[in-house]
Design an enzyme around this catalytic site. Structure first.
Site, short mmCIF file in Angstrom:
data_model
loop_
_atom_site.label_atom_id
_atom_site.label_comp_id
_atom_site.label_asym_id
_atom_site.label_seq_id
_atom_site.Cartn_x
_atom_site.Cartn_y
_atom_site.Cartn_z
N GLY A 142 -17.18 27.36 0.83
CA GLY A 142 -18.46 26.76 1.20
C GLY A 142 -19.48 26.70 0.07
N ALA A 193 -19.89 23.85 16.61
CA ALA A 193 -20.58 22.59 16.92
C ALA A 193 -22.08 22.74 16.69
CB ALA A 193 -20.30 22.19 18.36
N GLY A 194 -22.47 23.66 15.78
CA GLY A 194 -23.89 23.86 15.48
C GLY A 194 -24.39 22.83 14.47
N GLY A 195 -25.51 23.16 13.84
CA GLY A 195 -26.14 22.22 12.91
C GLY A 195 -25.23 21.82 11.76
N ALA A 196 -24.52 22.79 11.18
CA ALA A 196 -23.66 22.48 10.04
C ALA A 196 -22.50 21.59 10.47
CB ALA A 196 -23.14 23.78 9.42
N ASP A 205 -26.52 18.20 3.96
CA ASP A 205 -25.46 19.21 4.20
C ASP A 205 -24.08 18.55 4.32
OD1 ASP A 205 -26.99 21.51 4.18
OD2 ASP A 205 -27.43 21.44 6.33
N THR A 229 -35.00 25.02 6.16
CA THR A 229 -33.91 25.83 6.68
C THR A 229 -34.35 26.39 8.03
OG1 THR A 229 -32.31 27.54 6.14
CG2 THR A 229 -34.55 27.91 5.37
N LYS A 277 -35.31 22.71 10.86
CA LYS A 277 -34.59 21.48 10.53
C LYS A 277 -34.81 20.35 11.55
CE LYS A 277 -30.87 23.34 7.68
NZ LYS A 277 -29.41 23.38 7.44
N ASN A 281 -32.66 18.47 6.30
CA ASN A 281 -32.71 19.65 5.43
C ASN A 281 -33.42 19.34 4.11
OD1 ASN A 281 -30.77 18.22 4.04
ND2 ASN A 281 -29.54 20.00 3.58
P1 NDP Z 1 -25.67 27.28 14.35
O1 NDP Z 1 -26.30 28.51 14.86
O2 NDP Z 1 -26.35 25.96 14.56
O3 NDP Z 1 -24.18 27.13 14.94
C1 NDP Z 1 -23.28 28.22 14.91
C2 NDP Z 1 -21.92 27.76 15.45
O4 NDP Z 1 -21.03 28.86 15.29
C3 NDP Z 1 -21.93 27.41 16.93
O5 NDP Z 1 -21.01 26.39 17.17
C4 NDP Z 1 -21.48 28.73 17.58
O6 NDP Z 1 -20.84 28.54 18.83
C5 NDP Z 1 -20.45 29.20 16.58
N1 NDP Z 1 -20.24 30.63 16.64
C6 NDP Z 1 -21.03 31.61 16.15
N2 NDP Z 1 -20.50 32.82 16.40
C7 NDP Z 1 -19.34 32.59 17.06
C8 NDP Z 1 -18.31 33.44 17.58
N3 NDP Z 1 -18.39 34.78 17.46
N4 NDP Z 1 -17.26 32.87 18.19
C9 NDP Z 1 -17.16 31.52 18.30
N5 NDP Z 1 -18.10 30.67 17.84
C10 NDP Z 1 -19.17 31.20 17.22
O7 NDP Z 1 -25.46 27.54 12.80
P2 NDP Z 1 -25.27 26.45 11.64
O8 NDP Z 1 -24.34 25.40 12.11
O9 NDP Z 1 -26.61 26.06 11.12
O10 NDP Z 1 -24.60 27.32 10.50
C11 NDP Z 1 -23.26 27.78 10.61
C12 NDP Z 1 -22.86 28.41 9.30
O11 NDP Z 1 -22.86 27.41 8.28
C13 NDP Z 1 -23.84 29.50 8.82
O12 NDP Z 1 -23.10 30.62 8.41
C14 NDP Z 1 -24.50 28.88 7.60
O13 NDP Z 1 -24.78 29.84 6.62
C15 NDP Z 1 -23.43 27.93 7.11
N6 NDP Z 1 -23.97 26.80 6.34
C16 NDP Z 1 -23.46 26.58 5.10
C17 NDP Z 1 -23.91 25.53 4.34
C18 NDP Z 1 -23.33 25.31 3.00
O14 NDP Z 1 -23.90 24.50 2.25
N7 NDP Z 1 -22.23 25.94 2.65
C19 NDP Z 1 -24.95 24.61 4.82
C20 NDP Z 1 -25.40 24.90 6.18
C21 NDP Z 1 -24.92 25.97 6.88
P3 NDP Z 1 -21.67 28.46 20.22
O15 NDP Z 1 -22.19 27.04 20.33
O16 NDP Z 1 -20.67 28.80 21.23
O17 NDP Z 1 -22.79 29.48 20.10
#
Ligand code: NDP
Length: 287
Positions: A253, A136-139, A110, A70, A74, A95
């Site tokens: 989720g 557009a993050g990791g998830a 994931d 985690t 990753k 993961n």
């Molecule tokens: P990252 O940090 O890699 O990506 C976060 C994303 O959220 C980015 O695209 C970011 O945009 C966007 N973001 C965050 N805050 C804001 C905001 N205030 N306004 C607009 N966009 C925002 O995180 P992950 O992708 O790893 O994780 C995202 C979520 O997924 C987490 O809450 C995690 O707990 C959950 N998750 C759930 C899983 C499950 O099995 N249910 C598995 C994996 C993750 P920007 O690029 O502009 O910063």
């Protein structure tokens, strides 16, 4: 297990993360081991970024069967693995590590967990569907790759930071058959009427910020849209509650988290996972 076959050596798996103390996966995996009568242990291990290489050497020395990764490991773990599954290669993140003889193989479960939840919990086949991802993050990366490979016709990536959104859009359009577009997220996003599935793949709404919702024009959410949230804690996010009030179907989720864990369990133990047992264990944690 009879006395004649009793072994006092447990098989070891677990998670490396930093911070990791609040990661509840141990509860779900240990419930699954107990349910299947397996002498396996899931260890929640704090590994600082600078110590990951030594932790991976330790994992090999202890002959562990695998490990979950985690935040923040990753991507950086990849250099310590022998090979990657094609999907993990495409996603660029791992993961779940599985031992295969003397080799450590990196997977990403994931997106597969999300796909299974869409199919089994929501009863929707993503093939030929139009899907919108907020984030557009990791998830988002893992989920979008798996939905594209499962035949989604069109994927829209909506992200606040253009460079991150454009990078994922480019990956999908180069490496998967889906049509893809990027939309910069400014103000309230209006969901296009032709969308079939909307996914909040941001961290907005995660405990303790349970009242926050992603900026979406809720009037653009139609009754036949499937609205999904990646946030597992709390499963009923404010976003899902509002979408549900407009008449849309919703998918939380928690299912994704349970299925990705069940896929990992099966890869490690080669035993079918008791999905309802794992889900109940996590529901108790998040209740
Ligand atoms: P990252 O940090 O890699 O990506 C976060 C994303 O959220 C980015 O695209 C970011 O945009 C966007 N973001 C965050 N805050 C804001 C905001 N205030 N306004 C607009 N966009 C925002 O995180 P992950 O992708 O790893 O994780 C995202 C979520 O997924 C987490 O809450 C995690 O707990 C959950 N998750 C759930 C899983 C499950 O099995 N249910 C598995 C994996 C993750 P920007 O690029 O502009 O910063």
């Amino acid at each position: 297990m009879s006395e004649a076959t009793r072994s006092y050596k447990a098989e070891l798996v677990g998670v490396f993360g930093y911070p990791v103390a609040e990661n509840p996966t141990v509860v779900m995996q240990e419930a699954a081991f107990e349910d299947r009568g397996l002498n396996w242990r899931y260890l929640t291990i704090e590994v600082r970024p600078k110590d990951l290489e030594e932790a991976m050497i330790g994992l090999r020395a202890f002959n562990m069967q695998g490990i979950n990764l985690t935040i923040p490991h990753k991507v950086t773990v990849i250099q310590y693995l022998d090979r990657l599954s094609p999907e993990a290669e495409l996603i660029g993140a791992v993961n779940t590590v599985v031992r295969d003889g003397s080799q450590l193989v990196g997977h990403n479960t994931d997106g597969k967990g999300f796909l299974q939840s869409v199919r089994e919990d929501a009863g929707v086949d993503p093939q030929e569907k139009r899907v919108v991802f907020l984030g557009a993050g990791g998830a988002a990366r893992a989920m979008a790759v798996e939905l594209a490979l499962a035949g989604a016709a069109h994927i829209t990536i909506v992200n606040r930071t253009p460079s991150r959104g454009q990078e994922l859009t480019q990956l999908l359009s180069e490496k998967t058959p889906s049509e893809v577009e990027f939309v910069r997220w400014q103000g309230e996003y209006s969901v296009p009427p032709e969308a079939d599935i909307l996914v909040n793949a941001t961290s907005i709404g995660l405990f303790p910020d349970v009242k926050e919702t992603p900026p979406v024009d809720m009037a653009s959410i139609r009754g036949d849209l499937l609205v999904c949230d990646v946030i597992p804690n709390p499963p009923q996010t404010a976003f899902l509650r509002t979408a549900s009030a407009t008449g849309a179907r919703t998918l939380d989720g928690l299912g994704m988290l349970v299925y990705q864990g069940a896929i990992g369990f099966q890869m490690w133990t080669r035993v079918e996972a008791a999905v309802p047992v794992m889900r109940r264990a996590l529901e108790e944690v998040f209740s």
